[in-house]
Write an enzyme that holds these catalytic residues in place. Sequence first.
Site: not given
Ligand code: SAM
Ligand code: SF4
Length: 336
Positions: A69, A273, A72, A65, A109, A201, A141
Amino acid sequence: MSSVPSVQASPEVVVRHDWTLPEVRAIHDLPLLELVYRAQTVHRATFGEPEVQLCSLLSIKTGGCPEDCAYCPQSARYRTGVKAERLMETGEVLQAAGKARAAGATRFCMGAAWREVKDGPQFDRVLSMVRGVRALGMEACVTLGMLTQDQARRLKEAGLSAYNHNLDTSPEFYGEIISTRDYDDRLRTLAAVRAAGISVCSGGILGMGESVDDRCELLRTLANQEVHPESVPINALVAVPGTPLEHREPVSPVEMVRAIATARILMPAAMVRLSAGRMQMSQEAQLLCMMAGANSLFFGEKLLTTGNPEYAADMALLEGAGLRPLEPKLETSSGS
Ligand code: SAM
Ligand code: SF4
Ligand code: DTB
C-alpha cells in the site's frame, strides 16, 4: 435493506443504494455552503443535537507488513523508520483501553499490520483482546486485513462491534496504490463481516493523487452496498517520508469538507469519522468538517504510527464549539 428505518420519514433524508456517479458528483460539486447546509440538515434529521464520538486507536501489531500500500508507513517494502514489532500482549492492550475509557473514549480500535488473519495463537490473542475491551463497556473495533467467513464468525462470537476495512479509493484508482491485492478481495472481506453480523467500518483516503471522480466512486461504492456501512472513516493522507506518496501535496480542507458532506448525504445514519490528517488541519477546518456531518474523531496523541492533535487541544475544540462527546451507551455485542 436500510440501516435507518427511523429517519425515512424526513424529506431531507434519502436512503438509496443505487446512486450513479453523475448524481454523486452533482452533490459533491454543489456550491460549498449549499452542500454543507444540506449535509447538516440530513445530519440533524438523523441524529438530532450534534454529538461527537471519541474513539481511541492502538496499533497492536506494528510494521513489517508484506503488502505494498503506497500510503502506508507499515509496509516492509519502504524505509520509513517504523520498526516491525510483535503482537502486543492482551494485558498491555487492556491497560491502554482502560486509560482510553477514562479519558472519554467509547470505542476502542485495534489495528494490525497484517495482510490477512491467520488462525492460531495470535488470532486467539486478538479474540481475547476483543472480549476484554467489550468487558470494559466500550465498542471494540479491529482492523486486521483480510478475513475468512469463519474468522468473522469467531470475532462476532467474541463480541466484536465493528470491523474496519477501508476501500480507500475508487476501483479504477486502486491499482495505482496497491498491487498485492485487489478491490474484490476488499469487497469479499466486507461481505464476510456483514454476513457475520458485525458492523462494517469502511472508508478511504483523500490526497493520494486520485481525481474527484475517484472520490465520488469510492463514496458511491460504499453507499451502494446492500446495507450502508455503519461507520465511514475519511482520512487525509499523512504523507510519510520513505513511502511512495511522501511528496503528495496535502489535500485542502475544503476537499475534506466536500467528501465528508457527500458521505453524510449518501449514508445518513453512518458515523462519519474525521480520521487521519488532522495534524495538517486548522481547528476551524475541523469544525467545518463537523458542520458537514463528521461526528467522530480519533483522539490521543498517536494514530497507529503517526501523530494526532493533543488531547487538551481536542477537548478545548469540542467544548468551544459546544459539541458534546457521545456518552458511553450500554449495548449488546451486536455492535454500533
Ligand atoms: N492492515 C490492515 C489493512 O490494511 O486493512 C489494517 C491496518 S491499515 C494501517 C488501516 C487503514 O489505515 C488503511 O486502510 C488506510 O486507509 C489507513 N492508512 C494507513 N496509512 C495511512 C496514511 N499514511 N494516511 C492516511 N491513512 C492511512
Ligand atoms: Fe499493511 Fe499498511 Fe497495507 Fe494495512 S495499509 S495492509 S498495514 S501496508
Ligand atoms: C482509518 O480509516 N484510519 C485509522 C483507522 N482506520 C485504523 C488509521 C489511520 C492510520 C494513519 C497512519 C498511521 O498512523 O500509521
